[in-house]
Design a protein around this motif. Structure first.
Motif, mmCIF file in Angstrom:
data_model
loop_
_atom_site.group_PDB
_atom_site.id
_atom_site.type_symbol
_atom_site.label_atom_id
_atom_site.label_comp_id
_atom_site.label_asym_id
_atom_site.label_seq_id
_atom_site.Cartn_x
_atom_site.Cartn_y
_atom_site.Cartn_z
ATOM 1 N N LEU A 163 10.954 -10.762 -2.801
ATOM 2 C CA LEU A 163 11.624 -10.746 -1.508
ATOM 3 C C LEU A 163 13.086 -11.102 -1.710
ATOM 4 O O LEU A 163 13.405 -12.078 -2.395
ATOM 5 N N ALA A 164 13.960 -10.306 -1.124
ATOM 6 C CA ALA A 164 15.391 -10.624 -1.091
ATOM 7 C C ALA A 164 15.810 -10.675 0.371
ATOM 8 O O ALA A 164 15.570 -9.732 1.127
ATOM 9 N N VAL A 165 16.394 -11.790 0.760
ATOM 10 C CA VAL A 165 16.901 -11.967 2.117
ATOM 11 C C VAL A 165 18.417 -11.859 2.044
ATOM 12 O O VAL A 165 19.056 -12.564 1.263
ATOM 13 N N TYR A 202 0.806 -1.222 0.000
ATOM 14 C CA TYR A 202 0.000 0.000 0.000
ATOM 15 C C TYR A 202 0.841 1.274 0.000
ATOM 16 O O TYR A 202 0.313 2.367 -0.116
ATOM 17 N N GLN A 203 2.159 1.111 0.092
ATOM 18 C CA GLN A 203 3.066 2.239 -0.073
ATOM 19 C C GLN A 203 3.728 2.181 -1.447
ATOM 20 O O GLN A 203 4.722 2.848 -1.695
ATOM 21 N N ASP A 204 3.165 1.373 -2.333
ATOM 22 C CA ASP A 204 3.606 1.229 -3.721
ATOM 23 C C ASP A 204 4.980 0.596 -3.894
ATOM 24 O O ASP A 204 5.675 0.868 -4.870
ATOM 25 N N PHE A 205 5.370 -0.265 -2.954
ATOM 26 C CA PHE A 205 6.602 -1.027 -3.127
ATOM 27 C C PHE A 205 6.276 -2.323 -3.860
ATOM 28 O O PHE A 205 5.177 -2.859 -3.729
ATOM 29 N N VAL A 206 7.235 -2.827 -4.635
ATOM 30 C CA VAL A 206 7.052 -4.086 -5.364
ATOM 31 C C VAL A 206 8.027 -5.166 -4.890
ATOM 32 O O VAL A 206 7.926 -6.324 -5.275
ATOM 33 N N LYS A 207 8.976 -4.751 -4.037
ATOM 34 C CA LYS A 207 9.995 -5.679 -3.555
ATOM 35 C C LYS A 207 10.453 -5.237 -2.177
ATOM 36 O O LYS A 207 10.490 -4.046 -1.887
ATOM 37 N N VAL A 208 10.816 -6.219 -1.350
ATOM 38 C CA VAL A 208 11.364 -5.922 -0.033
ATOM 39 C C VAL A 208 12.715 -6.621 0.111
ATOM 40 O O VAL A 208 12.895 -7.750 -0.329
ATOM 41 N N VAL A 209 13.659 -5.891 0.706
ATOM 42 C CA VAL A 209 14.982 -6.413 1.034
ATOM 43 C C VAL A 209 15.060 -6.438 2.550
ATOM 44 O O VAL A 209 14.910 -5.401 3.204
ATOM 45 N N ILE A 210 15.256 -7.630 3.102
ATOM 46 C CA ILE A 210 15.261 -7.805 4.547
ATOM 47 C C ILE A 210 16.487 -8.625 4.947
ATOM 48 O O ILE A 210 16.991 -9.413 4.139
ATOM 49 N N ARG A 211 16.973 -8.426 6.141
ATOM 50 C CA ARG A 211 18.155 -9.153 6.616
ATOM 51 C C ARG A 211 17.743 -10.496 7.218
ATOM 52 O O ARG A 211 16.660 -10.633 7.787
ATOM 53 N N ASP A 255 23.982 -12.101 -0.660
ATOM 54 C CA ASP A 255 24.973 -11.724 0.335
ATOM 55 C C ASP A 255 25.085 -10.225 0.585
ATOM 56 O O ASP A 255 25.797 -9.803 1.494
ATOM 57 N N SER A 256 24.394 -9.398 -0.207
ATOM 58 C CA SER A 256 24.492 -7.957 0.011
ATOM 59 C C SER A 256 23.259 -7.235 -0.527
ATOM 60 O O SER A 256 22.609 -7.722 -1.450
ATOM 61 N N PRO A 257 22.967 -6.074 0.038
ATOM 62 C CA PRO A 257 21.868 -5.274 -0.513
ATOM 63 C C PRO A 257 22.103 -4.906 -1.978
ATOM 64 O O PRO A 257 21.169 -4.919 -2.775
ATOM 65 N N ALA A 258 23.341 -4.618 -2.343
ATOM 66 C CA ALA A 258 23.638 -4.257 -3.730
ATOM 67 C C ALA A 258 23.232 -5.383 -4.679
ATOM 68 O O ALA A 258 22.667 -5.142 -5.745
ATOM 69 N N ALA A 259 23.476 -6.623 -4.279
ATOM 70 C CA ALA A 259 23.067 -7.765 -5.103
ATOM 71 C C ALA A 259 21.548 -7.835 -5.197
ATOM 72 O O ALA A 259 20.997 -8.187 -6.248
ATOM 73 N N ALA A 260 20.866 -7.461 -4.141
ATOM 74 C CA ALA A 260 19.394 -7.490 -4.143
ATOM 75 C C ALA A 260 18.829 -6.437 -5.089
ATOM 76 O O ALA A 260 17.805 -6.671 -5.736
ATOM 77 N N PHE A 261 19.476 -5.310 -5.180
ATOM 78 C CA PHE A 261 18.976 -4.262 -6.050
ATOM 79 C C PHE A 261 19.202 -4.598 -7.511
ATOM 80 O O PHE A 261 18.504 -4.102 -8.390
ATOM 81 N N ARG A 262 20.188 -5.451 -7.784
ATOM 82 C CA ARG A 262 20.447 -5.902 -9.158
ATOM 83 C C ARG A 262 19.565 -7.079 -9.552
ATOM 84 O O ARG A 262 19.308 -7.302 -10.714
ATOM 85 N N ALA A 263 19.134 -7.857 -8.561
ATOM 86 C CA ALA A 263 18.366 -9.096 -8.829
ATOM 87 C C ALA A 263 16.976 -8.810 -9.326
ATOM 88 O O ALA A 263 16.379 -7.837 -9.069
#
Length: 116
Positions: free
Chosen positions: A77-79, A38-47, A108-116
Motif C-alpha cells: 500500500l502506498a498512500v 482478484y484482478q491480479d494487482f500486488v500493490k495499491v496507490v491511494i490518496r 508525496d507523489s504517485p511517481a514515488a509510489a511506483f518507484r517504492a
C-alpha cells in the motif's frame, strides 16, 4: 472510483482515483484489497483524501486495523499526500517507521509510489 493499472517488476499496481473517502474501517480496506487481489494487482496507490480523517488519529486504532489487513495478505500500500501537516510525534514516527519498510509507504507523489 477509477482504477489505473501500472506495471512494475513486482507485478501490477492499481492507482486509485476517487474524490470520495473509500476506506473508513478495516472492512472497507479488506474489500478493496480483495477486489484488487482478484484482478491480479500486488500493490495499491491511494490518496490521503480517500482515507477517513480518523485514520491519522492513532489513538482510535483505525490505522493499525487497516494496515494489519494489508500486512496479513502481504499486499503493498502506498498512500499519497502531504503529511507535513501532521505535527504530532506519534503520527510522524508512525509514518517514518512505515516508510522504512516496503509494505506500507506514505509518499508525496504517485511517481514515488511506483518507484517504492
Amino acid at each position: 472510483m477509477k482504477i489505473i493499472p501500472h506495471s512494475s517488476a513486482e507485478g501490477r499496481i492499481a492507482e486509485i482515483i476517487s474524490d470520495e473517502v473509500l476506506i473508513t474501517n478495516a472492512d472497507d480496506a479488506l474489500q478493496l484489497l480483495a477486489d484488487l487481489y482478484y484482478q491480479d494487482f500486488v500493490k495499491v496507490v491511494i490518496r490521503e483524501q480517500n482515507l477517513a480523517p480518523g485514520f491519522f488519529d492513532l489513538k482510535n486504532g483505525m490505522a493499525g486495523d487497516i494496515l494489519q489487513k494489508f500486512s496479513n495478505y502481504r499486499f503493498s500500500l502506498a498512500v499519497i499526500g502531504d503529511f507535513s501537516r501532521y505535527q504530532g510525534k506519534s503520527i510522524r514516527d508512525f509514518i517514518y517507521e512505515s516508510n522504512k519498510g516496503r509494505l506500507v509507504n506514505f509518499l508525496d507523489s504517485p511517481a514515488a509510489a511506483f518507484r517504492a
